[in-house]
Design a protein around this motif. Sequence first.
Motif, short mmCIF file in Angstrom:
data_model
loop_
_atom_site.label_atom_id
_atom_site.label_comp_id
_atom_site.label_asym_id
_atom_site.label_seq_id
_atom_site.Cartn_x
_atom_site.Cartn_y
_atom_site.Cartn_z
N LEU A 1 -0.90 -9.60 -0.53
CA LEU A 1 -1.10 -9.80 -1.54
C LEU A 1 -0.40 -8.55 -2.90
CD1 LEU A 1 -2.16 -11.43 -4.26
CD2 LEU A 1 -4.86 -10.20 -3.44
N ARG A 2 -1.02 -7.42 -2.05
CA ARG A 2 0.03 -6.57 -3.15
C ARG A 2 1.42 -6.56 -3.01
NH1 ARG A 2 -3.14 -1.39 -3.33
NH2 ARG A 2 -5.14 -1.55 -2.44
N ASP A 3 1.69 -7.21 -2.10
CA ASP A 3 3.66 -7.28 -2.30
C ASP A 3 3.88 -8.31 -3.39
OD1 ASP A 3 4.20 -5.46 0.25
OD2 ASP A 3 4.27 -6.70 1.24
N PRO B 1 -7.52 4.24 3.91
CA PRO B 1 -8.73 5.73 3.29
C PRO B 1 -6.21 6.68 3.70
CG PRO B 1 -9.81 5.88 5.37
CD PRO B 1 -9.07 4.24 5.09
N SER B 2 -5.27 6.35 4.03
CA SER B 2 -4.35 6.94 4.59
C SER B 2 -3.57 6.32 2.80
CB SER B 2 -3.29 5.93 5.92
OG SER B 2 -3.28 4.61 4.99
N ARG B 3 -3.68 5.47 1.80
CA ARG B 3 -3.14 5.01 0.84
C ARG B 3 -3.81 6.49 -0.34
NH1 ARG B 3 -3.76 -1.33 0.75
NH2 ARG B 3 -2.26 -1.79 2.67
N PRO B 4 -2.74 6.83 -0.93
CA PRO B 4 -3.10 7.26 -1.81
C PRO B 4 -4.17 7.34 -2.85
CG PRO B 4 -0.99 7.43 -1.91
CD PRO B 4 -1.55 6.51 -1.04
N THR B 5 -4.65 7.89 -3.43
CA THR B 5 -5.26 7.55 -5.04
C THR B 5 -4.44 8.71 -5.52
OG1 THR B 5 -7.54 7.35 -3.78
CG2 THR B 5 -7.35 7.94 -5.65
N LYS C 1 2.37 1.18 -5.33
CA LYS C 1 1.75 -0.82 -4.90
C LYS C 1 0.58 -0.38 -4.10
CE LYS C 1 4.42 -2.40 -2.01
NZ LYS C 1 3.65 -3.24 -0.87
N ASP C 2 0.77 0.70 -3.28
CA ASP C 2 -0.43 0.99 -2.74
C ASP C 2 -1.49 1.83 -2.19
OD1 ASP C 2 0.84 -1.31 -1.01
OD2 ASP C 2 2.19 -0.19 0.32
#
Length: 212
Positions: free
Chosen positions: A168-170, A201-205, A187-188
């Motif tokens: 869905l993000r893609d 958690p590995s995705r940046p905020t 995107k992520d």
Amino acid sequence: MTNNISYKHKFIWTAPPKVGSRSVKDVFRTHCDLNPQWPSDTYASDFTHTNNWPDGIGDDYLHITSVRHPYYRWVSYWKYAQHDTNELKRLGTDPLTAILEMDKGWFHAWTCHQITVNSNPRVDYIIHAETIEDDIKSLPFMSNYDITIPWVGKTNVPMGQTWDEQELRDVVYDRFRVDYDYFGYGKDDVFTTWDVLPTIPSRPTKNFSSKA
């Protein structure tokens, strides 16, 4: 009048759908005398999502726009549609199915970028739904106010609903690429301010600057 206006603080506010606009509206109505003539006998609401620069208003007025990460904005739109009684109800059984069913031509008109630049291509300040309180407080005319952000419209994913989040993000990235590029979203990126969704958690905020 065809857009949101404060004569008190001389700004026009563009409010696309599903960007936390009702919360921003409540702050602006309380402190900035937003849309003082509404609601009225001819207009039942106290703000609008329409995006035409009002007649007779010059460039001495600031242009403020609200935006939101496209992934969460789309999921919010899909959730809203599940409780609607009009044609939006047809939007798939989950947000991934729904976005794949939508005509691609629809997305251009619904991007925050298109709605914003239709108001006025010059954007002075951006209110991100993810940093809504800080962004509102950064507005030059808000420094003397003690503001409280009403968290209006926060909804959970329907019980038992699942989908392929990465797919869905893609797809959202493909449909709303201009918003990612123009407003600085990744995107992520993961945000949980407005929605209860799975987090990785590995995705940046992201952190944002309110000044365009």
